[in-house]
Design an enzyme around this catalytic site. Sequence first.
Site, PDB file in Angstrom:
ATOM      1  N   GLU A   1      26.141  31.411  35.725  1.00 57.23           N
ATOM      2  CA  GLU A   1      26.954  31.159  35.379  1.00 57.23           C
ATOM      3  C   GLU A   1      27.787  29.713  35.371  1.00 57.23           C
ATOM      4  O   GLU A   1      27.286  29.336  37.079  1.00 57.23           O
ATOM      5  CB  GLU A   1      27.605  32.537  36.712  1.00 57.23           C
ATOM      6  CG  GLU A   1      29.507  32.114  36.345  1.00 57.23           C
ATOM      7  CD  GLU A   1      29.928  33.630  37.068  1.00 57.23           C
ATOM      8  OE1 GLU A   1      30.391  34.440  36.035  1.00 57.23           O
ATOM      9  OE2 GLU A   1      30.124  33.730  38.291  1.00 57.23           O
TER      10      GLU A   1
ATOM     11  N   LYS B   1      30.082  28.667  37.447  1.00 55.99           N
ATOM     12  CA  LYS B   1      31.959  28.383  38.370  1.00 55.99           C
ATOM     13  C   LYS B   1      31.820  27.935  39.219  1.00 55.99           C
ATOM     14  O   LYS B   1      31.162  27.320  40.305  1.00 55.99           O
ATOM     15  CB  LYS B   1      31.454  30.246  38.874  1.00 55.99           C
ATOM     16  CG  LYS B   1      32.584  30.472  40.342  1.00 55.99           C
ATOM     17  CD  LYS B   1      31.818  31.524  40.534  1.00 55.99           C
ATOM     18  CE  LYS B   1      32.710  32.404  41.234  1.00 55.99           C
ATOM     19  NZ  LYS B   1      32.386  33.783  41.749  1.00 55.99           N
TER      20      LYS B   1
ATOM     21  N   LYS C   1      34.279  34.778  30.807  1.00 57.51           N
ATOM     22  CA  LYS C   1      34.976  34.627  32.051  1.00 57.51           C
ATOM     23  C   LYS C   1      36.152  35.192  32.043  1.00 57.51           C
ATOM     24  O   LYS C   1      36.326  33.101  32.438  1.00 57.51           O
ATOM     25  CB  LYS C   1      34.007  34.651  32.944  1.00 57.51           C
ATOM     26  CG  LYS C   1      33.619  35.776  34.572  1.00 57.51           C
ATOM     27  CD  LYS C   1      32.830  36.851  34.301  1.00 57.51           C
ATOM     28  CE  LYS C   1      32.980  37.491  36.051  1.00 57.51           C
ATOM     29  NZ  LYS C   1      31.916  36.704  36.646  1.00 57.51           N
TER      30      LYS C   1
ATOM     31  N   GLU D   1      33.422  46.020  32.836  1.00 60.16           N
ATOM     32  CA  GLU D   1      32.782  45.811  33.994  1.00 60.16           C
ATOM     33  C   GLU D   1      33.537  47.157  34.916  1.00 60.16           C
ATOM     34  O   GLU D   1      34.578  47.135  34.555  1.00 60.16           O
ATOM     35  CB  GLU D   1      33.471  44.455  34.707  1.00 60.16           C
ATOM     36  CG  GLU D   1      33.198  44.218  36.552  1.00 60.16           C
ATOM     37  CD  GLU D   1      33.539  43.049  36.718  1.00 60.16           C
ATOM     38  OE1 GLU D   1      33.059  42.224  36.584  1.00 60.16           O
ATOM     39  OE2 GLU D   1      34.421  42.659  37.668  1.00 60.16           O
TER      40      GLU D   1
ATOM     41  N   ASN E   1      30.010  45.108  38.977  1.00 64.39           N
ATOM     42  CA  ASN E   1      30.055  44.296  39.813  1.00 64.39           C
ATOM     43  C   ASN E   1      30.374  44.102  41.070  1.00 64.39           C
ATOM     44  O   ASN E   1      30.810  45.026  42.183  1.00 64.39           O
ATOM     45  CB  ASN E   1      31.753  43.553  39.209  1.00 64.39           C
ATOM     46  CG  ASN E   1      31.993  42.689  40.795  1.00 64.39           C
ATOM     47  OD1 ASN E   1      31.341  41.836  41.307  1.00 64.39           O
ATOM     48  ND2 ASN E   1      33.312  41.928  39.847  1.00 64.39           N
TER      49      ASN E   1
ATOM     50  N   GLU F   1      26.630  42.238  38.740  1.00 68.77           N
ATOM     51  CA  GLU F   1      26.738  41.058  38.724  1.00 68.77           C
ATOM     52  C   GLU F   1      27.213  40.980  40.534  1.00 68.77           C
ATOM     53  O   GLU F   1      27.828  41.762  40.960  1.00 68.77           O
ATOM     54  CB  GLU F   1      28.538  41.225  37.680  1.00 68.77           C
ATOM     55  CG  GLU F   1      28.640  41.941  36.876  1.00 68.77           C
ATOM     56  CD  GLU F   1      30.145  42.080  36.374  1.00 68.77           C
ATOM     57  OE1 GLU F   1      30.633  41.231  35.971  1.00 68.77           O
ATOM     58  OE2 GLU F   1      29.737  43.641  35.086  1.00 68.77           O
ATOM     59  N   SER F   2      27.405  39.866  41.013  1.00 69.53           N
ATOM     60  CA  SER F   2      27.850  38.856  41.920  1.00 69.53           C
ATOM     61  C   SER F   2      26.793  39.208  42.246  1.00 69.53           C
ATOM     62  O   SER F   2      26.823  40.229  43.132  1.00 69.53           O
ATOM     63  CB  SER F   2      29.223  39.672  42.315  1.00 69.53           C
ATOM     64  OG  SER F   2      29.625  39.265  41.311  1.00 69.53           O
TER      65      SER F   2
END
Length: 263
Positions: free
Chosen positions: A56, A58, A119, A168, A188, A218-219
């Site tokens: 990502e 970010k 995103k 998500e 997520n 995710e994350s």
Amino acid sequence: MDILDEIVAHKRIEVVHFKEAISDKEIHRRVESILNFAVPSMSKSLTDSNSGIISEFKRKSPSKGWINEHALADVVPIAYQQNGAAALSILTDGKFFGGSDLFVSTARHSGVNIPILYKNFIIDEYQLFQARLCGASAVLLIAACLSKDECRELRMRSRELGLEVLLEMHSAEELEYAELEPEMCGINNRNLGTFVTDVETSFRLAEQLPTDAVKVSESGISNPDTVRQLRNVGYRGFLIGENFMKTSNPGMALKDFITKTVL
């Protein structure tokens, strides 16, 4: 009002301004002119990849502020591609994440040809046209931001535009959204209301996702061992941002991570 409510409220105002700058009719015309040019499939790339890493781009987050304020969209994404990313995720929300649609088109012009996830917090089909116009392959639809009917309509419109969907979810209550048959089902690990992260969320919900879904965690993933464990319970995509972006060389950080992951 939690953080997610604040983001969505601002997004509704933002979309109104976008439409004032470029009308629905005009953005439809622009996208229609490029629909013959296919974008790479993110779900296929994840399925075929040995690593499944979605790196990502970010630069900022609401909870941590600037992570890498001076990172460049014509440097970091191409470095991710060169160092083994299966796909990219590029933040396009400006106010809360320091992102921009321009980052996607800039990455494409720099030579990125792997799938790119747009995103953002999508609440209006206009944003799907923005995603397609800047060169994205897939869009993120967040169950916590949308009713099931809204999500269904956006998912159908995405398909018409040649965009895949990463849907998500965060809780067992949201898993019913998987019935909409997105190309990818994401869990997520970060609660979007509090921004508290717990990777156990992915492990807890893995068996409740459709067996044929391309599953994405995710994350909060920072350890190669976690990726191996998630793969063992069925995940094929692993979205990682801050772990790479907080370093001086995100591309090399990715390369080192993949080396440790595929041992």
